[in-house]
Design a protein around this motif. Structure first.
Motif, PDB file in Angstrom:
ATOM      1  N   VAL A   1       0.679  -1.044  -0.129  1.00 42.03           N
ATOM      2  CA  VAL A   1      -0.235   0.230   0.265  1.00 42.03           C
ATOM      3  C   VAL A   1       0.583   0.714  -0.106  1.00 42.03           C
ATOM      4  N   GLU A   2       0.827   2.230  -1.134  1.00 41.28           N
ATOM      5  CA  GLU A   2       1.401   3.479  -1.266  1.00 41.28           C
ATOM      6  C   GLU A   2       0.547   4.438  -1.198  1.00 41.28           C
ATOM      7  N   LEU A   3       0.857   4.940  -0.454  1.00 36.82           N
ATOM      8  CA  LEU A   3      -0.101   6.584   0.029  1.00 36.82           C
ATOM      9  C   LEU A   3       0.830   8.198  -0.354  1.00 36.82           C
ATOM     10  N   SER A   4       0.264   8.957  -1.372  1.00 36.84           N
ATOM     11  CA  SER A   4       0.914   9.856  -1.539  1.00 36.84           C
ATOM     12  C   SER A   4       0.213  11.171  -1.452  1.00 36.84           C
ATOM     13  N   GLY A   5       0.833  12.441  -0.915  1.00 41.62           N
ATOM     14  CA  GLY A   5       0.100  13.531  -0.923  1.00 41.62           C
ATOM     15  C   GLY A   5      -1.098  13.684  -0.028  1.00 41.62           C
ATOM     16  N   ALA A   6      -0.869  13.489   1.423  1.00 40.11           N
ATOM     17  CA  ALA A   6      -0.830  13.484   2.791  1.00 40.11           C
ATOM     18  C   ALA A   6      -0.784  14.799   2.400  1.00 40.11           C
ATOM     19  N   ARG A   7      -2.332  15.599   3.118  1.00 46.14           N
ATOM     20  CA  ARG A   7      -2.351  16.912   3.786  1.00 46.14           C
ATOM     21  C   ARG A   7      -2.177  18.053   2.311  1.00 46.14           C
ATOM     22  N   THR A   8      -2.421  17.521   1.126  1.00 44.08           N
ATOM     23  CA  THR A   8      -2.293  18.351   0.212  1.00 44.08           C
ATOM     24  C   THR A   8      -3.381  18.028  -0.738  1.00 44.08           C
ATOM     25  N   ALA A   9      -3.740  18.929  -1.710  1.00 45.57           N
ATOM     26  CA  ALA A   9      -5.116  19.208  -2.659  1.00 45.57           C
ATOM     27  C   ALA A   9      -5.175  17.918  -3.462  1.00 45.57           C
ATOM     28  N   GLU A  10      -4.085  17.140  -3.878  1.00 45.06           N
ATOM     29  CA  GLU A  10      -4.377  15.454  -4.518  1.00 45.06           C
ATOM     30  C   GLU A  10      -3.622  14.528  -3.789  1.00 45.06           C
ATOM     31  N   VAL A  11      -4.561  14.016  -3.068  1.00 47.91           N
ATOM     32  CA  VAL A  11      -3.922  12.506  -2.880  1.00 47.91           C
ATOM     33  C   VAL A  11      -3.771  11.444  -3.514  1.00 47.91           C
ATOM     34  N   ALA A  12      -3.201  10.249  -3.258  1.00 46.19           N
ATOM     35  CA  ALA A  12      -3.294   8.981  -3.995  1.00 46.19           C
ATOM     36  C   ALA A  12      -2.792   8.049  -3.172  1.00 46.19           C
ATOM     37  N   VAL A  13      -3.787   6.726  -3.681  1.00 45.84           N
ATOM     38  CA  VAL A  13      -3.281   5.371  -3.091  1.00 45.84           C
ATOM     39  C   VAL A  13      -3.089   4.261  -3.737  1.00 45.84           C
ATOM     40  N   ARG A  14      -2.358   4.017  -3.876  1.00 43.90           N
ATOM     41  CA  ARG A  14      -1.659   2.705  -4.955  1.00 43.90           C
ATOM     42  C   ARG A  14      -2.051   1.478  -3.662  1.00 43.90           C
ATOM     43  N   VAL A  15      -2.840   0.366  -4.570  1.00 42.34           N
ATOM     44  CA  VAL A  15      -2.485  -1.387  -3.755  1.00 42.34           C
ATOM     45  C   VAL A  15      -1.620  -2.506  -4.626  1.00 42.34           C
ATOM     46  N   GLU A  16      -1.310  -2.853  -4.363  1.00 42.30           N
ATOM     47  CA  GLU A  16      -0.323  -4.010  -5.142  1.00 42.30           C
ATOM     48  C   GLU A  16      -0.295  -5.391  -4.602  1.00 42.30           C
ATOM     49  N   GLY A  17      -1.002  -6.154  -5.307  1.00 38.09           N
ATOM     50  CA  GLY A  17      -1.064  -7.391  -4.705  1.00 38.09           C
ATOM     51  C   GLY A  17      -0.481  -7.990  -5.936  1.00 38.09           C
ATOM     52  N   ALA A  18      -0.346  -9.963  -5.499  1.00 37.00           N
ATOM     53  CA  ALA A  18      -0.358 -10.668  -6.824  1.00 37.00           C
ATOM     54  C   ALA A  18      -1.117 -12.185  -6.623  1.00 37.00           C
ATOM     55  N   VAL A  19      -1.424 -12.260  -7.544  1.00 36.26           N
ATOM     56  CA  VAL A  19      -2.914 -13.846  -7.876  1.00 36.26           C
ATOM     57  C   VAL A  19      -1.649 -15.062  -8.343  1.00 36.26           C
ATOM     58  N   ALA A  20      -1.591 -15.994  -7.440  1.00 32.44           N
ATOM     59  CA  ALA A  20      -1.731 -17.007  -8.294  1.00 32.44           C
ATOM     60  C   ALA A  20      -2.208 -17.874  -9.334  1.00 32.44           C
ATOM     61  N   PRO A  21      -1.961 -17.703 -10.403  1.00 26.99           N
ATOM     62  CA  PRO A  21      -2.410 -18.551 -11.580  1.00 26.99           C
ATOM     63  C   PRO A  21      -3.519 -20.364 -11.551  1.00 26.99           C
ATOM     64  N   LEU A  22      -4.979 -20.175 -11.928  1.00 27.35           N
ATOM     65  CA  LEU A  22      -4.567 -22.013 -11.642  1.00 27.35           C
ATOM     66  C   LEU A  22      -3.895 -22.551 -12.743  1.00 27.35           C
ATOM     67  N   PRO A  23      -3.650 -23.925 -12.120  1.00 28.57           N
ATOM     68  CA  PRO A  23      -2.986 -24.627 -13.139  1.00 28.57           C
ATOM     69  C   PRO A  23      -2.700 -24.196 -14.588  1.00 28.57           C
ATOM     70  N   LEU A  24      -4.147 -24.666 -15.191  1.00 30.54           N
ATOM     71  CA  LEU A  24      -4.661 -24.032 -16.635  1.00 30.54           C
ATOM     72  C   LEU A  24      -3.880 -23.372 -17.074  1.00 30.54           C
ATOM     73  N   PHE A  25      -4.147 -21.752 -16.459  1.00 32.78           N
ATOM     74  CA  PHE A  25      -2.758 -21.085 -16.561  1.00 32.78           C
ATOM     75  C   PHE A  25      -2.011 -20.757 -16.331  1.00 32.78           C
ATOM     76  N   GLY A  26      -1.399 -21.233 -15.513  1.00 27.28           N
ATOM     77  CA  GLY A  26       0.312 -21.211 -14.696  1.00 27.28           C
ATOM     78  C   GLY A  26       1.270 -21.361 -16.278  1.00 27.28           C
ATOM     79  N   PRO A  27       1.189 -22.233 -16.932  1.00 25.24           N
ATOM     80  CA  PRO A  27       2.569 -22.177 -18.235  1.00 25.24           C
ATOM     81  C   PRO A  27       2.203 -21.006 -19.657  1.00 25.24           C
ATOM     82  N   VAL A  28       0.511 -20.503 -19.132  1.00 23.31           N
ATOM     83  CA  VAL A  28       0.690 -19.143 -20.471  1.00 23.31           C
ATOM     84  C   VAL A  28       1.470 -17.971 -19.320  1.00 23.31           C
TER      85      VAL A  28
END
Length: 136
Positions: free
Chosen positions: A72-99
Motif C-alpha cells: 500500500v503506497e500513500l502519497s499527497g497527505a495534507r495536500t490538494a490531491e491524494v493517491a493510494v496505490r494497492v498492489e498484490g499478486a495472484v497465483a494462476p490456476l494450473p490451466l493458466f500457469g504455463p501460459v
C-alpha cells in the motif's frame, strides 16, 4: 463427453472471476483510503495504511484470489490531491500457469489499483480557515 467440456468451461471462467473480485475489493479499499487520507488530516499514514489493509482482509487468503503481502503506497497527505496505490499478486490456476509463465516469465500475476482524490478544486481560492471565518 459433456461433463469434461462443462468442467473445462467452468475452469476457464473461474480465474477471471476471482481476479475481478480481487480487483474490485482493491479498488474499493484504495478509494476509501484516499477519502480518509484527504478528509482526516489528524490521522497518520500508518492509520490509513492499517485502514486499507483491514478492508483488503475481505479477499480470501487463497492463491487464486491473493498470494503474499499487500503493498500500500500513500502519497499527497495534507495536500490538494491524494493517491493510494494497492498492489498484490495472484497465483494462476494450473490451466493458466504455463501460459502466464510463458508470457511474463513469472509464476504470479501482479494486480494493482490506484485511486486519486482531489480535496480542493483548482478554482477555489483561499484556505480552509478563510472559508470558515466567513461563517463565524
Amino acid at each position: 463427453m459433456t461433463l469434461p467440456c462443462v468442467l473445462f468451461c467452468v475452469a476457464l471462467l473461474a480465474q477471471p472471476l476471482c481476479i475481478l473480485y480481487t480487483r474490485s475489493v482493491m479498488a474499493s479499499a484504495a478509494c476509501e483510503g484516499a477519502r480518509l487520507l484527504a478528509t482526516a488530516p489528524s490521522s497518520s499514514e500508518d492509520d490509513v495504511r492499517a485502514f486499507v489493509l483491514r478492508r483488503l482482509a475481505a479477499v480470501p487468503a487463497v492463491g487464486i484470489f491473493h498470494e503474499g503481502d499487500w503493498e500500500v503506497e500513500l502519497s499527497g497527505a495534507r495536500t490538494a490531491e491524494v493517491a493510494v496505490r494497492v498492489e498484490g499478486a495472484v497465483a494462476p490456476l494450473p490451466l493458466f500457469g504455463p501460459v502466464v509463465r510463458a508470457l511474463t516469465g513469472e509464476s504470479l500475476l501482479e494486480v494493482s489499483v490506484e485511486a486519486r482524490e482531489r480535496v480542493r478544486p483548482s478554482w477555489l481560492g483561499g484556505s480552509y480557515a478563510d472559508w470558515v471565518s466567513i461563517w463565524s
